[in-house]
Scaffold this motif. Structure first.
Motif, short mmCIF file in Angstrom:
data_model
loop_
_atom_site.label_atom_id
_atom_site.label_comp_id
_atom_site.label_asym_id
_atom_site.label_seq_id
_atom_site.Cartn_x
_atom_site.Cartn_y
_atom_site.Cartn_z
N ILE A 126 0.82 -1.21 0.00
CA ILE A 126 0.00 0.00 0.00
C ILE A 126 0.86 1.26 0.00
N ALA A 127 2.07 1.19 0.58
CA ALA A 127 2.97 2.34 0.52
C ALA A 127 3.39 2.61 -0.92
N ALA A 128 3.64 1.53 -1.67
CA ALA A 128 4.02 1.68 -3.08
C ALA A 128 2.87 2.24 -3.89
N GLU A 129 1.65 1.76 -3.63
CA GLU A 129 0.49 2.24 -4.37
C GLU A 129 0.17 3.69 -4.01
N ALA A 130 0.36 4.04 -2.74
CA ALA A 130 0.15 5.42 -2.32
C ALA A 130 1.14 6.35 -3.01
N SER A 131 2.38 5.92 -3.13
CA SER A 131 3.39 6.73 -3.83
C SER A 131 3.01 6.91 -5.29
N SER A 132 2.47 5.87 -5.90
CA SER A 132 2.03 5.97 -7.30
C SER A 132 0.89 6.97 -7.45
N ALA A 133 -0.06 6.94 -6.50
CA ALA A 133 -1.19 7.88 -6.55
C ALA A 133 -0.70 9.32 -6.36
N LEU A 134 0.28 9.52 -5.48
CA LEU A 134 0.82 10.86 -5.27
C LEU A 134 1.54 11.36 -6.52
N GLU A 135 2.22 10.48 -7.20
CA GLU A 135 2.85 10.84 -8.47
C GLU A 135 1.81 11.28 -9.48
N ARG A 136 0.69 10.58 -9.48
CA ARG A 136 -0.38 10.86 -10.44
C ARG A 136 -0.99 12.25 -10.25
N VAL A 137 -1.09 12.70 -9.00
CA VAL A 137 -1.69 14.01 -8.73
C VAL A 137 -0.64 15.10 -8.51
N GLY A 138 0.64 14.79 -8.76
CA GLY A 138 1.68 15.79 -8.68
C GLY A 138 2.18 16.09 -7.29
N LEU A 139 2.06 15.14 -6.36
CA LEU A 139 2.49 15.37 -4.98
C LEU A 139 3.65 14.47 -4.55
N ALA A 140 4.33 13.86 -5.49
CA ALA A 140 5.39 12.92 -5.13
C ALA A 140 6.47 13.59 -4.27
N ASP A 141 6.77 14.84 -4.56
CA ASP A 141 7.83 15.53 -3.81
C ASP A 141 7.39 15.94 -2.41
N TRP A 142 6.09 15.82 -2.13
CA TRP A 142 5.56 16.23 -0.83
C TRP A 142 5.28 15.01 0.07
N ALA A 143 5.60 13.82 -0.38
CA ALA A 143 5.15 12.59 0.28
C ALA A 143 5.53 12.49 1.75
N SER A 144 6.70 12.98 2.11
CA SER A 144 7.18 12.80 3.48
C SER A 144 6.90 14.00 4.38
N ARG A 145 6.20 15.00 3.85
CA ARG A 145 5.91 16.19 4.63
C ARG A 145 4.63 16.01 5.44
N PRO A 146 4.49 16.75 6.55
CA PRO A 146 3.24 16.68 7.32
C PRO A 146 2.07 17.15 6.47
N ALA A 147 1.01 16.38 6.44
CA ALA A 147 -0.11 16.68 5.56
C ALA A 147 -0.80 17.99 5.92
N ASP A 148 -0.87 18.31 7.21
CA ASP A 148 -1.61 19.51 7.62
C ASP A 148 -0.84 20.80 7.34
N ARG A 149 0.37 20.70 6.82
CA ARG A 149 1.13 21.90 6.47
C ARG A 149 1.06 22.20 4.97
N LEU A 150 0.35 21.39 4.23
CA LEU A 150 0.24 21.62 2.79
C LEU A 150 -0.67 22.82 2.51
N PRO A 151 -0.38 23.58 1.45
CA PRO A 151 -1.33 24.61 0.99
C PRO A 151 -2.64 23.95 0.58
#
Length: 251
Positions: A126-151
């Motif tokens: 599921i970590a691999a699939e989540a990384s693939s989904a983040l790549e799809r929506v343009g968030l691959a570079d944000w994967a390790s950041r705290p989610a609540d700090r995202l714009p």
């Protein structure tokens, strides 16, 4: 895919949705538009199960679902992206997306608590699939950041990635372009077009007429809780009732 028949919901005697009937075909992008207070968000919550209808029926994939709670509808194949950003605080972007995949894992509580091999294998997948989904929506570079700090734009993209991880049959988007800047809106529009090309059925509730017209195969217009138009975007935008609802009868 989705059939809504005679659905109504009132609050304090005032109807937010009244005798609404509509269908969404398999593989279709259906847009629901209307002026402020038209009943769009109420209809969305009736479909997803976050509100109960006073009367009427809602069927999904041939099964009546209007009496089912939201999580049961999700298991049948409904995935939701809410207008308000909803993230799990204290978790990374990748971990937030992984939440959307845990419903498909086979390892139970005991396996997870004891960190058994099946659980560790599922977590890697599921970590691999989540990384693939983040790549799809343009968030691959944000994967390790705290989610609540995202714009806000990236938080909306995170929710979409999480919804897609559930492999939905029907994706419901509640005003996904709200609050997004021009570049973010364009990126979202391109992604929705890709999902449509892949055959995903999408119900898009949106206030921005130009945005939804670009994406939808069909538009349904609500005004004062009732359907006043239903058809191809070009035809609906020229409908006198629609023009009156948005511009006023004097115009």
């Amino acid at each position: 895919m989705l059939a809504i028949t005679g659905v109504s919901r009132s609050f304090g005697g005032v109807y937010a949705v009244r005798d609404v009937s509509l269908t969404v075909a398999d593989g279709e992008v259906c847009g629901i538009i209307g002026p402020n207070g038209a009943g769009k968000s109420t209809l969305f919550n009736l479909i997803t199960g976050h509100l109960a209808a006073d009367r009427g029926e809602i069927s999904f994939l041939g099964h009546r679902v209007d009496r089912l709670p939201p999580h049961r509808r999700a298991r049948l194949g409904m995935s939701i992206v809410f207008q308000a950003a909803r993230v799990f605080r204290g978790m990374t972007v990748r971990e937030n997306v992984m939440v959307g995949l845990h419903g498909r894992t086979g390892a139970g509580f005991v396996s997870a608590a004891l960190r058994l091999p099946r659980h560790r294998r599922d977590e890697r997948l599921i970590a691999a699939e989540a990384s693939s989904a983040l790549e799809r929506v343009g968030l691959a570079d944000w994967a390790s950041r705290p989610a609540d700090r995202l714009p806000i734009g990236q938080q909306r993209a995170l929710q979409l990635a999480r919804a897609l991880c559930a492999r939905p049959r029907l994706l419901l988007l509640d005003e996904p372009a709200s609050g997004l800047r021009g570049e973010e809106r364009e990126r979202l529009a391109v992604l929705v077009e890709e999902l449509r090309a892949g055959g995903l059925t999408i119900l898009l509730i949106e206030h921005d007429v130009a945005f939804v017209t670009r994406l939808a195969d069909r538009l349904v217009v609500l005004d004062l809780g009732q359907v006043i138009a239903d058809g191809p975007p070009a035809e609906v935008r020229a409908d006198p009732l629609v023009l009156a609802a948005y511009l006023g009868h004097a115009s």
